[in-house]
Design an enzyme around this catalytic site. Sequence first.
Site, short mmCIF file in Angstrom:
data_model
loop_
_atom_site.label_atom_id
_atom_site.label_comp_id
_atom_site.label_asym_id
_atom_site.label_seq_id
_atom_site.Cartn_x
_atom_site.Cartn_y
_atom_site.Cartn_z
N ASN A 61 -5.69 10.34 13.03
CA ASN A 61 -5.52 9.62 14.30
C ASN A 61 -6.67 8.62 14.48
O ASN A 61 -7.63 8.62 13.73
CB ASN A 61 -5.50 10.63 15.46
N PHE A 62 -6.51 7.77 15.48
CA PHE A 62 -7.54 6.80 15.88
C PHE A 62 -7.90 5.81 14.77
O PHE A 62 -9.05 5.40 14.63
CB PHE A 62 -8.80 7.51 16.42
N LEU A 63 -6.90 5.45 13.97
CA LEU A 63 -7.10 4.37 13.00
C LEU A 63 -7.23 3.06 13.78
O LEU A 63 -6.33 2.70 14.53
CB LEU A 63 -5.90 4.30 12.04
N CYS A 64 -8.35 2.41 13.60
CA CYS A 64 -8.57 1.19 14.38
C CYS A 64 -9.44 0.22 13.60
O CYS A 64 -10.47 0.59 13.04
CB CYS A 64 -9.27 1.55 15.70
N VAL A 65 -9.02 -1.03 13.56
CA VAL A 65 -9.82 -2.12 12.97
C VAL A 65 -10.03 -3.15 14.08
O VAL A 65 -9.09 -3.53 14.78
CB VAL A 65 -9.08 -2.73 11.76
N ALA B 74 -7.31 -1.53 6.53
CA ALA B 74 -6.65 -0.27 6.88
C ALA B 74 -6.38 0.59 5.64
O ALA B 74 -6.69 1.79 5.64
CB ALA B 74 -5.39 -0.53 7.69
N PHE C 200 0.82 -1.20 0.00
CA PHE C 200 0.00 0.00 0.00
C PHE C 200 0.86 1.26 0.00
O PHE C 200 0.74 2.11 -0.88
CB PHE C 200 -0.96 0.01 1.19
N TRP C 201 1.77 1.35 0.97
CA TRP C 201 2.50 2.60 1.14
C TRP C 201 3.39 2.93 -0.06
O TRP C 201 3.67 4.09 -0.34
CB TRP C 201 3.26 2.60 2.47
N LEU D 202 -2.05 13.65 19.59
CA LEU D 202 -2.67 12.99 20.75
C LEU D 202 -2.66 11.47 20.63
O LEU D 202 -2.76 10.96 19.53
CB LEU D 202 -4.10 13.50 20.90
N SER E 187 -5.70 -7.82 9.38
CA SER E 187 -4.91 -8.42 8.28
C SER E 187 -5.74 -8.75 7.05
O SER E 187 -5.42 -9.65 6.29
CB SER E 187 -4.19 -9.69 8.76
N ARG F 172 -6.56 -6.15 4.93
CA ARG F 172 -6.34 -4.97 4.10
C ARG F 172 -7.48 -3.96 4.20
O ARG F 172 -7.77 -3.23 3.24
CB ARG F 172 -6.10 -5.36 2.63
N THR G 21 1.26 9.95 13.50
CA THR G 21 2.32 9.22 14.20
C THR G 21 1.92 7.75 14.23
O THR G 21 0.75 7.40 14.08
CB THR G 21 2.49 9.69 15.65
#
Length: 398
Positions: free
Chosen positions: A146-150, A160, A14-15, A398, A156, A158, A182
């Site tokens: 921020n607050f990326l969450c699965v 995200a 991805f990146w 944060l 795993s 994909r 971050t």
Amino acid sequence: MTLNSNPAARRHKFWETQPVGQFRDAADASLPNGPIEPPTPLSEVRADPYPLPAAFEWLTCDLDDDALLADLYSLLAHNYVEDDENMFRFNYSPAFLRWALKPPSFFRAWHIGVRAKESKKLVAFISGVPARIRARDDVVRMAEINFLCVHKKLRSKRLAPVLIREVTRRVHQENIWQAAYTAGIVLPTPITTCRYWHRSLNPKKLIDVGFSRLGPRMTMSRTVRLYKLPDAPLTPGFRRMELRDVAAVTRLLRAYLARFVVAPDFDEVDVEHWLLPQEDVVDSYLVESPETHEVTDFCSFYTLPSSVLNNANYATLKAAYSYYNVSTKTPLQQLMNDALIVAKRNNYDVFNALDVMENESFLKELKFGPGDGQLHYYLYNYRIRNGIKPSELGLVLL
Ligand code: NHW
């Protein structure tokens, strides 16, 4: 060394497709600082949300809705960041989430949930908030992500990258092309890598929950004595920040942050939101000269408890995180000692600080110890060739 133990050698499917500093370009001195790609015309920004797997749907979150906020709180409380040993998990409070996600001129469309179509259960989240961030002489409108969450059960797969693409699309729709974020993991490519330092305030509890260990040749009572603090701040004129201080604090902070290579560009509206004390969310103190009534120094911290996983005696650790601090008259070390004193008085168990800005100058002296985790800072679509040192960074996310 095992194969690919070097993070820079790992593939990032991805990146590698994104406008971020790529590891392979690290040595290329011909690449310019600044935006990596130019903005595209708004008419070319994709109009529809990215497709999700069939069982899921997007949900733009209304954080004024208490029930929705409770769902978000619960998703994060059970599935957000843990330490490497899975002993602690961040436990951002609902009030904190509202504060973090609804700054001045926030965009509701940037509070992005994913829920199961059938059960309506919230299973993933990512957010952005608008910010002006200066990199060298360039003040850039950015999103702070921020607050990326699965949810743990959906890892795993994909998801995200889909969340990241969707928040990127919605940020682009506001004609914003850069972002700051971050992460504890190494991705292409950090602008700097910081370390957390921890100052025990309640050493007995920290040792009981396994956050820290008794030092060699130390007893519990010697440890308690080592970390003991006075009952009240020592600096004359040290008091909590109030609404009437916003202009003075903004002046102090702007002058101070101008010294760093990357820092937020705060105005009074930002300062009122980000730094005016809110119980158990953010706390700020200043020194008002008893003679001249001038505000000469400022310090602040935010409140981020961690759940203690699998401990019979304690469910949470109350942690203060150093935020923005400015010293012009009171030595920084003395100012931060007063910050420790008020944090201890307010029942925090630990005071954490990154080695950003001038924090190195007080960490060891005030008995902070280095943590084991690292925090990498990133910019999206903005190159800073060769990166910067933590001490050149004036930004706390944060
Ligand atoms: S960092 C906290 C992130 N959250 C957590 O650690 C919570 C616990 N973990 C999870 O929920 C603060 C999942 O493990 C997550 C990954 C969701 C992290 N940043 O879906 P897949 C932030 O919130 C890449 C960026 O299979 P998963 C900042 C990974 O490298 N990328 O993984 C967020 C791989 O890509 P690659 C991350 O474990 C900043 C791909 O995701 C990442 O189920 C976001 C794997 O996806 C991370 N923390 O879910 C970027 N963790 O290329 C914003 C993994 O290597 C960018 N990945 O193959 C800017 C956007 C706005 C631009 C506007 C112009």
